[in-house]
Scaffold this motif. Structure first.
Motif, PDB file in Angstrom:
ATOM      1  N   ASN A 123      12.864-126.334  84.766  1.00 59.48           N
ATOM      2  CA  ASN A 123      14.132-125.601  84.729  1.00 59.48           C
ATOM      3  C   ASN A 123      14.024-124.263  85.466  1.00 59.48           C
ATOM      4  OD1 ASN A 123      16.826-125.308  84.226  1.00 59.48           O
ATOM      5  ND2 ASN A 123      16.636-125.012  82.013  1.00 59.48           N
ATOM      6  N   LEU A 124      13.412-124.324  86.652  1.00 55.87           N
ATOM      7  CA  LEU A 124      13.366-123.179  87.560  1.00 55.87           C
ATOM      8  C   LEU A 124      14.336-123.463  88.701  1.00 55.87           C
ATOM      9  CD1 LEU A 124       9.478-122.747  87.853  1.00 55.87           C
ATOM     10  CD2 LEU A 124      11.010-121.626  86.232  1.00 55.87           C
ATOM     11  N   GLN A 125      15.277-122.586  88.918  1.00 61.13           N
ATOM     12  CA  GLN A 125      16.285-122.793  89.958  1.00 61.13           C
ATOM     13  C   GLN A 125      15.969-121.899  91.145  1.00 61.13           C
ATOM     14  OE1 GLN A 125      18.751-125.131  89.677  1.00 61.13           O
ATOM     15  NE2 GLN A 125      19.174-124.761  91.822  1.00 61.13           N
ATOM     16  N   PHE A 126      15.605-122.519  92.285  1.00 54.24           N
ATOM     17  CA  PHE A 126      15.217-121.765  93.466  1.00 54.24           C
ATOM     18  C   PHE A 126      16.422-121.604  94.393  1.00 54.24           C
ATOM     19  CE2 PHE A 126      11.404-123.794  91.877  1.00 54.24           C
ATOM     20  CZ  PHE A 126      10.517-122.730  91.844  1.00 54.24           C
ATOM     21  N   GLN A 127      16.694-120.366  94.778  1.00 55.65           N
ATOM     22  CA  GLN A 127      17.797-120.084  95.689  1.00 55.65           C
ATOM     23  C   GLN A 127      17.262-119.309  96.889  1.00 55.65           C
ATOM     24  OE1 GLN A 127      21.088-117.850  94.093  1.00 55.65           O
ATOM     25  NE2 GLN A 127      22.383-118.266  95.859  1.00 55.65           N
ATOM     26  N   VAL A 128      17.483-119.856  98.096  1.00 53.32           N
ATOM     27  CA  VAL A 128      16.945-119.268  99.321  1.00 53.32           C
ATOM     28  C   VAL A 128      17.881-118.189  99.856  1.00 53.32           C
ATOM     29  CG1 VAL A 128      16.366-119.745 101.738  1.00 53.32           C
ATOM     30  CG2 VAL A 128      15.624-121.321  99.933  1.00 53.32           C
TER      31      VAL A 128
END
Length: 337
Positions: free
Chosen positions: A91-96
């Motif tokens: 549940n880690l949300q990566f946003q570039v």
């Protein structure tokens, strides 16, 4: 021995029984620090329900790198976007977020703006005092910063994930010395940005191994392309036209196609050894056509996976023990490209 109970877990983690219930049953409403303590002690007590659960709270991870016009950074972005699906149980949300390596003040402002809405940050950036200061401020209060591919000094980061760039430069230098042979020759080095610690270390490793074992090989110029492929091509074209004695090109950054174009225009393809980094799709094609002699690849998929696992461990969402955050490099030539 009887199985550990939820009360045992609450006592070990220093939280209430209701907090344990919320974490174990994914009900949310628990602070990041308490959730991490509960999960950590649940694993120590081997409470099965907590070992493979999907954490209730979504943690937002900002990823700062160059735009997709840089093929290597495009691959890193692809793998972080895939991580949102492949590692959903963390549940880690990566946003570039795209940054310009030539505008560090803007990067520092972006980091400051992200501090109130992100739980962690991963970054590929040149060394810069303002960026390092912004990362130190972001990390206050326990928010981890992971530097990737190239490290940052004075950033007080949680971890560096990436290759040993000095060793990668030494490998490139050894290949250059062997390929140039007994007669050696003059060599031009193209760095993206010397302020990029990884590029500085590559150049230093490259020079050092030539000095140690191939004294007949001489680096005549170290030029900066400013991380622009078109500039790399222009630099090589001008260097080859000015000095016909050049027998080797080591490009530590962007611009493989433009370098090949420059050598082709001057009829130097068969006379000059060309070594570079990153096995992107376009570079693989150039190598298979005999335009690149060797590529040292750092495998961005492994780098992203290692960064994800390191962050998951930090937040207590993984029990994996990472033996090393230094990722491997591989040598590619025409027969294994």
């Amino acid at each position: 021995m009887s199985k550990p109970t939820a009360q045992d877990l609450a006592s070990a983690a220093g939280v209430s029984l209701s907090t344990v219930d919320r974490v174990l049953n994914n009900r949310g409403g628990v602070s990041e620090d308490r959730e991490r303590r509960v999960l950590e002690h649940a694993r120590k007590l081997k409470i099965d329900r907590a070992l493979n659960q999907r954490a209730a709270r979504t943690l937002r991870i900002a990823v700062l790198l160059q735009p997709r016009s840089n093929p290597f950074h495009a691959l890193v972005q692809d793998h972080f976007e895939a991580a949102n699906r492949n590692f959903a149980f963390y549940n880690l949300q990566f946003q570039v977020h795209h940054i310009n390596p030539l505008r560090p003040a803007v990067t520092a402002q972006l980091i400051n703006s992200l501090s109130s809405r992100c739980d962690a940050l991963a970054i590929i950036s040149p060394q810069n005092a303002a960026v390092a200061a912004a990362l130190r401020a972001f990390g206050q209060g326990g928010k981890p910063v992971v530097t990737m591919v190239t490290d940052l000094r004075d950033a007080e980061r949680y971890a560096y994930v990436g290759p040993d760039n000095r060793k990668a430069g030494r490998v490139a230098g050894d290949l250059m010395g062997r390929l140039l042979g007994r007669d050696g020759g003059e060599i031009v080095v193209i760095a993206g940005l010397i302020s990029m610690i990884g590029h500085e270390e590559r150049e230093m490793g490259f020079r050092t191994v030539l000095r140690e074992r191939y004294p007949q090989c001489k680096v005549t110029e170290v030029l900066e392309s400013m991380e622009r492929g078109d500039v790399a091509g222009d630099l090589v074209f001008n260097a080859l036209r000015k000095n016909p004695a050049i027998r080797g090109i080591y490009n530590a950054s962007a611009g493989a196609q433009t370098v090949v174009n420059a050598m082709t225009k001057l009829g130097k393809n068969k006379d000059v050894i060309f070594i570079t980094h990153e096995l992107t799709k376009d570079r693989r094609h150039l190598m298979r056509n005999g335009m690149i002699d060797a590529i040292i690849d750092q495998d961005p998929e492994t780098e992203v996976r290692t960064a994800v696992e390191a962050l998951a461990a930090y937040f207590g969402r993984s029990e994996k023990c990472l033996l090393s955050l230094i990722t491997p490099i591989q040598i590619h030539m025409i027969e294994n490209s």
